[in-house]
Motif scaffolding. Structure first.
Motif, PDB file in Angstrom:
ATOM      1  N   LEU A  90       0.827  -1.207   0.000  1.00 48.30           N
ATOM      2  CA  LEU A  90       0.000   0.000   0.000  1.00 48.30           C
ATOM      3  C   LEU A  90       0.861   1.257   0.000  1.00 48.30           C
ATOM      4  CD1 LEU A  90      -2.833  -1.015   2.502  1.00 48.30           C
ATOM      5  CD2 LEU A  90      -2.972  -0.863   0.008  1.00 48.30           C
ATOM      6  N   VAL A  91       1.888   1.275   0.847  1.00 50.97           N
ATOM      7  CA  VAL A  91       2.780   2.438   0.901  1.00 50.97           C
ATOM      8  C   VAL A  91       3.549   2.576  -0.408  1.00 50.97           C
ATOM      9  CG1 VAL A  91       4.791   3.426   2.069  1.00 50.97           C
ATOM     10  CG2 VAL A  91       2.954   2.388   3.412  1.00 50.97           C
ATOM     11  N   ILE A  93       2.644   1.644  -3.426  1.00 49.72           N
ATOM     12  CA  ILE A  93       1.758   2.176  -4.472  1.00 49.72           C
ATOM     13  C   ILE A  93       1.569   3.678  -4.302  1.00 49.72           C
ATOM     14  CG2 ILE A  93      -0.618   2.168  -5.326  1.00 49.72           C
ATOM     15  CD1 ILE A  93      -0.689  -0.840  -4.759  1.00 49.72           C
ATOM     16  N   LEU A  94       1.310   4.103  -3.069  1.00 44.50           N
ATOM     17  CA  LEU A  94       1.094   5.520  -2.814  1.00 44.50           C
ATOM     18  C   LEU A  94       2.327   6.353  -3.179  1.00 44.50           C
ATOM     19  CD1 LEU A  94      -0.708   7.750  -1.606  1.00 44.50           C
ATOM     20  CD2 LEU A  94       0.319   7.232   0.627  1.00 44.50           C
ATOM     21  N   LEU A  95       3.493   5.929  -2.701  1.00 43.46           N
ATOM     22  CA  LEU A  95       4.715   6.699  -2.955  1.00 43.46           C
ATOM     23  C   LEU A  95       5.174   6.575  -4.404  1.00 43.46           C
ATOM     24  CD1 LEU A  95       6.808   6.024   0.287  1.00 43.46           C
ATOM     25  CD2 LEU A  95       5.274   7.919  -0.218  1.00 43.46           C
ATOM     26  N   LEU A  97       3.517   5.860  -7.126  1.00 41.06           N
ATOM     27  CA  LEU A  97       2.617   6.545  -8.053  1.00 41.06           C
ATOM     28  C   LEU A  97       2.862   8.050  -8.049  1.00 41.06           C
ATOM     29  CD1 LEU A  97       0.143   6.231  -9.957  1.00 41.06           C
ATOM     30  CD2 LEU A  97      -1.293   6.560  -7.939  1.00 41.06           C
ATOM     31  N   ASN A  98       2.935   8.626  -6.875  1.00 43.03           N
ATOM     32  CA  ASN A  98       3.115  10.079  -6.779  1.00 43.03           C
ATOM     33  C   ASN A  98       4.523  10.511  -7.173  1.00 43.03           C
ATOM     34  OD1 ASN A  98       0.564  11.408  -5.508  1.00 43.03           O
ATOM     35  ND2 ASN A  98       0.835   9.523  -4.358  1.00 43.03           N
ATOM     36  N   THR A 152       8.468   0.188  -4.088  1.00 41.00           N
ATOM     37  CA  THR A 152       8.244   1.597  -4.418  1.00 41.00           C
ATOM     38  C   THR A 152       9.007   1.996  -5.675  1.00 41.00           C
ATOM     39  OG1 THR A 152       7.906   2.169  -2.087  1.00 41.00           O
ATOM     40  CG2 THR A 152       8.474   3.963  -3.581  1.00 41.00           C
ATOM     41  N   TYR A 182      -5.200   8.600  -9.729  1.00 46.41           N
ATOM     42  CA  TYR A 182      -5.875   7.464  -9.103  1.00 46.41           C
ATOM     43  C   TYR A 182      -6.972   6.824  -9.955  1.00 46.41           C
ATOM     44  CZ  TYR A 182      -3.286   8.984  -5.048  1.00 46.41           C
ATOM     45  OH  TYR A 182      -2.269   9.331  -4.204  1.00 46.41           O
ATOM     46  N   LEU A 186      -3.318   4.742 -11.899  1.00 49.11           N
ATOM     47  CA  LEU A 186      -3.291   3.657 -10.916  1.00 49.11           C
ATOM     48  C   LEU A 186      -3.749   2.314 -11.488  1.00 49.11           C
ATOM     49  CD1 LEU A 186      -2.850   2.608  -8.056  1.00 49.11           C
ATOM     50  CD2 LEU A 186      -5.145   3.447  -7.465  1.00 49.11           C
TER      51      LEU A 186
END
Length: 270
Positions: A90-91, A93-95, A97-98, A152, A182, A186
């Protein structure tokens, strides 16, 4: 056999199982030779000895606790690894992607994530146990720290490979930055994230077993290192085989998920 030769189905299946058959045959031969020389040998137990150990660990309650030790250890280890790699994914994907989309995120985090990825997780295991204690959080933290930087970076690389024209067209047609990230990008990187998770599972098992060997009262790694004191190879070998089967099963399920949910992705790799 040429580069483009396509062997028949029966030959493919034979080639798949052949290495496993060879390993079993070599083991049985070596075990039989050692036990013939010394019936009390513990290094290479026979199949019957390992079968008795499996019966004792998996299907007979422990005299002290009343628990079925194999299943208790499996539940403890799977809980730790699922929480560890799940939160890491989860972390990541968040990092990732951004970082791939926004220059500000990339400038702040890319060098830091790259540096963290270079830190050997097992080297900081004592620090984690001192900082977080030897309970569940320290073990999960080791799995998380050992896997999230690699995932990541992998997701980040997948994002930056997306054609820039697609980003420009999306923004031109009125998509906001959040919608671009997103709702458009995503879904395209999720299958790659699952592949990255599959590649990280081997390392996750390594970190799990290392942490359980040092500080745990249950778990597959704990049991293996406990049995090592007694040279109980009849327990250790089945436990190692069970861990291998669990790892293979998790990898297969993730691969199946990709094929079923993101068929376009698996087709593009053929």
């Amino acid at each position: 056999m040429g580069l483009h030769a396509n062997p028949p189905v029966w030959l493919k299946r034979l080639l798949i199982v052949l290495p496993f058959i060879l390993v079993v045959v070599v083991y049985l031969w070596a075990s039989d030779a050692r036990l013939a020389e010394n019936p009390a040998d513990k290094i290479l137990p026979s199949l019957s000895q390992m079968g008795d150990a499996i019966q004792r660990m998996a299907f007979a309650p422990d005299r002290r606790t009343g628990e079925y030790l194999l299943w208790q250890d499996t539940l403890a280890s799977l809980t730790r690894i699922v929480i560890g790699v799940g939160s890491a994914l989860l972390v990541a994907i968040l990092l990732g992607l951004n970082m791939g989309l926004f220059i500000g995120f990339r400038s702040v985090l890319l060098a830091f994530i790259t540096m963290v990825a270079m830190v050997p997780p097992l080297a900081i295991l004592p620090i984690l146990f001192i900082a977080f204690g030897v309970d569940e959080f320290g073990k999960v933290a080791l799995i998380f720290i050992g896997t999230f930087p690699v995932m990541t970076r992998d997701i980040y690389l997948a994002v930056i490979k997306i054609p820039r024209e697609q980003l420009v067209k999306s923004l031109t047609m009125g998509a906001s930055s959040m919608a671009l990230a997103y709702r458009i990008i995503l879904p395209q990187v999720l299958p790659r994230a699952i592949d990255s998770l599959r590649l990280s599972l081997g390392a996750a098992w390594l970190f799990l077993i290392a942490s359980e060997a040092i500080a745990a009262t249950e778990g597959l790694g704990y049991r293996i290192f406990l049995m090592r004191r007694y040279l109980a190879m009849d327990v250790i070998i089945p436990y190692v085989a069970w861990i291998t089967l669990l790892g293979f099963t998790l990898d297969f399920l993730l691969s199946l998920l990709n094929r079923k949910v993101f068929s376009w992705y698996t087709e593009s790799k053929k």
